[in-house]
Design a protein around this motif. Sequence first.
Motif, PDB file in Angstrom:
ATOM      1  N   SER A 189       8.000 -13.988 -16.891  1.00 29.49           N
ATOM      2  CA  SER A 189       6.841 -13.148 -16.577  1.00 29.49           C
ATOM      3  C   SER A 189       6.778 -12.825 -15.090  1.00 29.49           C
ATOM      4  O   SER A 189       6.429 -11.710 -14.692  1.00 29.49           O
ATOM      5  N   GLN A 190       7.117 -13.792 -14.264  1.00 30.08           N
ATOM      6  CA  GLN A 190       7.118 -13.558 -12.817  1.00 30.08           C
ATOM      7  C   GLN A 190       8.186 -12.548 -12.422  1.00 30.08           C
ATOM      8  O   GLN A 190       7.954 -11.689 -11.562  1.00 30.08           O
ATOM      9  N   GLN A 191       9.356 -12.630 -13.045  1.00 27.93           N
ATOM     10  CA  GLN A 191      10.420 -11.659 -12.770  1.00 27.93           C
ATOM     11  C   GLN A 191      10.021 -10.276 -13.253  1.00 27.93           C
ATOM     12  O   GLN A 191      10.279  -9.272 -12.575  1.00 27.93           O
ATOM     13  N   GLN A 192       9.400 -10.204 -14.418  1.00 29.78           N
ATOM     14  CA  GLN A 192       8.959  -8.917 -14.952  1.00 29.78           C
ATOM     15  C   GLN A 192       7.903  -8.292 -14.054  1.00 29.78           C
ATOM     16  O   GLN A 192       7.887  -7.071 -13.851  1.00 29.78           O
ATOM     17  N   LYS A 193       7.032  -9.123 -13.498  1.00 25.13           N
ATOM     18  CA  LYS A 193       6.014  -8.593 -12.583  1.00 25.13           C
ATOM     19  C   LYS A 193       6.664  -8.005 -11.324  1.00 25.13           C
ATOM     20  O   LYS A 193       6.257  -6.948 -10.841  1.00 25.13           O
ATOM     21  N   LYS A 194       7.663  -8.703 -10.802  1.00 20.20           N
ATOM     22  CA  LYS A 194       8.361  -8.187  -9.614  1.00 20.20           C
ATOM     23  C   LYS A 194       8.981  -6.825  -9.894  1.00 20.20           C
ATOM     24  O   LYS A 194       8.880  -5.896  -9.083  1.00 20.20           O
ATOM     25  N   ALA A 195       9.633  -6.718 -11.053  1.00 20.35           N
ATOM     26  CA  ALA A 195      10.252  -5.440 -11.422  1.00 20.35           C
ATOM     27  C   ALA A 195       9.190  -4.362 -11.618  1.00 20.35           C
ATOM     28  O   ALA A 195       9.362  -3.207 -11.203  1.00 20.35           O
ATOM     29  N   LEU A 196       8.065  -4.739 -12.237  1.00 14.44           N
ATOM     30  CA  LEU A 196       6.972  -3.803 -12.475  1.00 14.44           C
ATOM     31  C   LEU A 196       6.391  -3.306 -11.158  1.00 14.44           C
ATOM     32  O   LEU A 196       6.149  -2.097 -10.989  1.00 14.44           O
ATOM     33  N   MET A 197       6.186  -4.226 -10.211  1.00 15.49           N
ATOM     34  CA  MET A 197       5.664  -3.829  -8.905  1.00 15.49           C
ATOM     35  C   MET A 197       6.593  -2.848  -8.217  1.00 15.49           C
ATOM     36  O   MET A 197       6.157  -1.841  -7.648  1.00 15.49           O
ATOM     37  N   HIS A 198       7.896  -3.121  -8.284  1.00 15.48           N
ATOM     38  CA  HIS A 198       8.867  -2.230  -7.646  1.00 15.48           C
ATOM     39  C   HIS A 198       8.826  -0.839  -8.274  1.00 15.48           C
ATOM     40  O   HIS A 198       8.830   0.173  -7.562  1.00 15.48           O
ATOM     41  N   LEU A 201       4.960   0.702  -7.591  1.00 16.81           N
ATOM     42  CA  LEU A 201       4.522   0.875  -6.201  1.00 16.81           C
ATOM     43  C   LEU A 201       5.440   1.791  -5.400  1.00 16.81           C
ATOM     44  O   LEU A 201       5.129   2.150  -4.263  1.00 16.81           O
ATOM     45  N   THR A 202       6.574   2.144  -5.989  1.00 14.56           N
ATOM     46  CA  THR A 202       7.492   3.081  -5.317  1.00 14.56           C
ATOM     47  C   THR A 202       7.528   4.438  -6.018  1.00 14.56           C
ATOM     48  O   THR A 202       8.235   5.334  -5.581  1.00 14.56           O
ATOM     49  N   GLY A 203       6.781   4.569  -7.123  1.00 15.65           N
ATOM     50  CA  GLY A 203       6.732   5.853  -7.832  1.00 15.65           C
ATOM     51  C   GLY A 203       7.906   6.111  -8.746  1.00 15.65           C
ATOM     52  O   GLY A 203       8.039   7.215  -9.289  1.00 15.65           O
ATOM     53  N   LYS A 204       8.760   5.128  -8.948  1.00  7.55           N
ATOM     54  CA  LYS A 204       9.911   5.323  -9.847  1.00  7.55           C
ATOM     55  C   LYS A 204       9.476   5.407 -11.303  1.00  7.55           C
ATOM     56  O   LYS A 204      10.175   5.974 -12.138  1.00  7.55           O
ATOM     57  N   ASN A 205       8.330   4.813 -11.599  1.00  9.89           N
ATOM     58  CA  ASN A 205       7.773   4.883 -12.945  1.00  9.89           C
ATOM     59  C   ASN A 205       6.323   5.321 -12.820  1.00  9.89           C
ATOM     60  O   ASN A 205       5.536   4.663 -12.141  1.00  9.89           O
ATOM     61  N   ARG A 206       5.959   6.437 -13.443  1.00 11.81           N
ATOM     62  CA  ARG A 206       4.596   6.956 -13.341  1.00 11.81           C
ATOM     63  C   ARG A 206       3.828   6.642 -14.626  1.00 11.81           C
ATOM     64  O   ARG A 206       4.363   6.732 -15.729  1.00 11.81           O
ATOM     65  N   GLN A 354       3.709   6.057   1.935  1.00  8.78           N
ATOM     66  CA  GLN A 354       3.358   7.016   0.887  1.00  8.78           C
ATOM     67  C   GLN A 354       2.486   6.363  -0.184  1.00  8.78           C
ATOM     68  O   GLN A 354       2.815   5.294  -0.699  1.00  8.78           O
ATOM     69  N   LEU A 355       1.397   7.029  -0.513  1.00  9.79           N
ATOM     70  CA  LEU A 355       0.481   6.539  -1.539  1.00  9.79           C
ATOM     71  C   LEU A 355       0.161   7.637  -2.549  1.00  9.79           C
ATOM     72  O   LEU A 355       0.092   8.813  -2.180  1.00  9.79           O
ATOM     73  N   PRO A 356      -0.072   7.257  -3.812  1.00 10.80           N
ATOM     74  CA  PRO A 356      -0.509   8.228  -4.810  1.00 10.80           C
ATOM     75  C   PRO A 356      -2.016   8.484  -4.672  1.00 10.80           C
ATOM     76  O   PRO A 356      -2.682   7.903  -3.805  1.00 10.80           O
ATOM     77  N   SER A 357      -2.558   9.291  -5.569  1.00  9.90           N
ATOM     78  CA  SER A 357      -3.998   9.538  -5.578  1.00  9.90           C
ATOM     79  C   SER A 357      -4.744   8.254  -5.890  1.00  9.90           C
ATOM     80  O   SER A 357      -4.178   7.289  -6.422  1.00  9.90           O
ATOM     81  N   ILE A 358      -6.034   8.225  -5.588  1.00  5.54           N
ATOM     82  CA  ILE A 358      -6.825   7.020  -5.824  1.00  5.54           C
ATOM     83  C   ILE A 358      -6.868   6.682  -7.302  1.00  5.54           C
ATOM     84  O   ILE A 358      -6.849   5.505  -7.688  1.00  5.54           O
ATOM     85  N   ASP A 359      -6.871   7.706  -8.186  1.00  5.49           N
ATOM     86  CA  ASP A 359      -6.880   7.449  -9.624  1.00  5.49           C
ATOM     87  C   ASP A 359      -5.597   6.745 -10.059  1.00  5.49           C
ATOM     88  O   ASP A 359      -5.630   5.809 -10.869  1.00  5.49           O
ATOM     89  N   GLU A 360      -4.466   7.196  -9.545  1.00  3.88           N
ATOM     90  CA  GLU A 360      -3.197   6.566  -9.913  1.00  3.88           C
ATOM     91  C   GLU A 360      -3.101   5.166  -9.317  1.00  3.88           C
ATOM     92  O   GLU A 360      -2.581   4.247  -9.957  1.00  3.88           O
ATOM     93  N   GLN A 361      -3.626   5.009  -8.111  1.00  5.50           N
ATOM     94  CA  GLN A 361      -3.651   3.668  -7.510  1.00  5.50           C
ATOM     95  C   GLN A 361      -4.395   2.687  -8.414  1.00  5.50           C
ATOM     96  O   GLN A 361      -3.934   1.555  -8.648  1.00  5.50           O
ATOM     97  N   GLN A 362      -5.544   3.113  -8.924  1.00  2.00           N
ATOM     98  CA  GLN A 362      -6.358   2.236  -9.769  1.00  2.00           C
ATOM     99  C   GLN A 362      -5.643   1.889 -11.066  1.00  2.00           C
ATOM    100  O   GLN A 362      -5.717   0.751 -11.539  1.00  2.00           O
ATOM    101  N   LYS A 363      -4.920   2.860 -11.641  1.00  2.64           N
ATOM    102  CA  LYS A 363      -4.160   2.602 -12.865  1.00  2.64           C
ATOM    103  C   LYS A 363      -3.041   1.594 -12.596  1.00  2.64           C
ATOM    104  O   LYS A 363      -2.814   0.662 -13.377  1.00  2.64           O
ATOM    105  N   ILE A 364      -2.335   1.789 -11.482  1.00  3.10           N
ATOM    106  CA  ILE A 364      -1.243   0.872 -11.115  1.00  3.10           C
ATOM    107  C   ILE A 364      -1.791  -0.532 -10.896  1.00  3.10           C
ATOM    108  O   ILE A 364      -1.241  -1.527 -11.388  1.00  3.10           O
ATOM    109  N   ALA A 365      -2.904  -0.624 -10.166  1.00  4.55           N
ATOM    110  CA  ALA A 365      -3.510  -1.930  -9.888  1.00  4.55           C
ATOM    111  C   ALA A 365      -3.912  -2.626 -11.182  1.00  4.55           C
ATOM    112  O   ALA A 365      -3.735  -3.843 -11.330  1.00  4.55           O
TER     113      ALA A 365
END
Length: 406
Positions: A189-198, A201-206, A354-365
């Motif tokens: 789960s910790q490894q999956q979280k790291k991959a998910l964050m990458h 948080l870099t926009g590779k997956n929207r 670089q940051l996305p819109s506030i709506d996308e930030q909230q979804k990512i968070a």
Amino acid sequence: MVHKTVAGVLPDEWRGSLIKHVCKVVRGSSPRPAGSPLYFNGNFLPWATVADLTCSDDMYLTSTKSMLTEAGSERTRITDPGTLMLTNSGATLGVPKISSIRCGANDGIAMLLDLDGIATEFAYYYLYSKTQYFRVVIAPGVGQPNLNTELIGDFPIPVPPLPEQKKIAQILSTWDKAITTTEQLLANSQQQKKALMHQLLTGKNRLLDNNGVRFSGEWKTHKFGNLFKERVETGRDDLPLLSITADDGVVYQEDTGRKNTSNEDKSKYRRICVNDIGYNTMRMWQGRSSLSDKEGIVSPAYTIVTPTDKVCPVYAAYLFKLPALVYVFYRHSQGLVSDTWNLKFNHFKKIGWQLPSIDEQQKIAAVISTADQEISALQQKLDALKQEKKALMQQLLTGKRRVLVS
């Protein structure tokens, strides 16, 4: 019914003994000189060291990090599979392990040979339950603590009937398997979280927005000075003292279990509020920051930043852990050597990202927070399993709780 023995008060069917009366205690042997290519870094015989025995909580030693040459094997004590080992020197003494391989053992390891009336797995669990006792009571020392063969031999051990020993070991082994499985799930789960964050948080997956449409807006570069304001509020010693940790967020200092080393005069301590982010001014290049869910005061060694309405606080907290951004923090830190590197707000605010819109930030968070909740649940389960096993060992290994033997 119970009776008094050398190993304490035990059930009548059990007896107490000293380890030296149920086995032969010997010490490993290291070829000299240490590190000689004549003896070490070979490919003839696995070489067991204290580090090999203490690198995991597994019951069995299945491999070693290094090997001896044939000449080295002639200058060590060779152990057969099934041998019970015990680390006997240094800060990590008192750790048992059962070798499942033929190997040489260095002189920081003792071996319990020719066990008589004692199941190896039962003896392992009993010694495992006494690790802290060995360190604190039996072999404490200001310098290099040492658990010599005489101390080990004179240590008492309960001896239940052999079938009961095996049943006890079997029960504890079941708990070990549950702990191992949970540890693996947690690591995954910790490894999956790291991959998910990458990815996020870099926009590779929207992600999808509230209408089920994938976000597609362009990410814009912002200076941190436009996203965060520094909070410099002092003189609030009426607020509780908080500690900013690397892994557990912002916690009350009294809950850390550590001695309070803060100054008695807290007039310069800084106020931190809910949704502020506190970072260690001299360790931000290592990613030392946390989002606060409390109001209180923290050491002036921390910089406190308050997110504006252009950035989601939870998103920002995760972003500050992104390795690529941590490296930027490192690049912007000032100082001649690592001990003096610091990232004060004046330099922090000049960083652009670089940051996305506030709506996308909230979804990512929200997505990353869900992953964090899963990790937290697994960690709590793991902690509970370990605590339950500890209590069970205390009961089973002393006869306070008996088991049915078919």
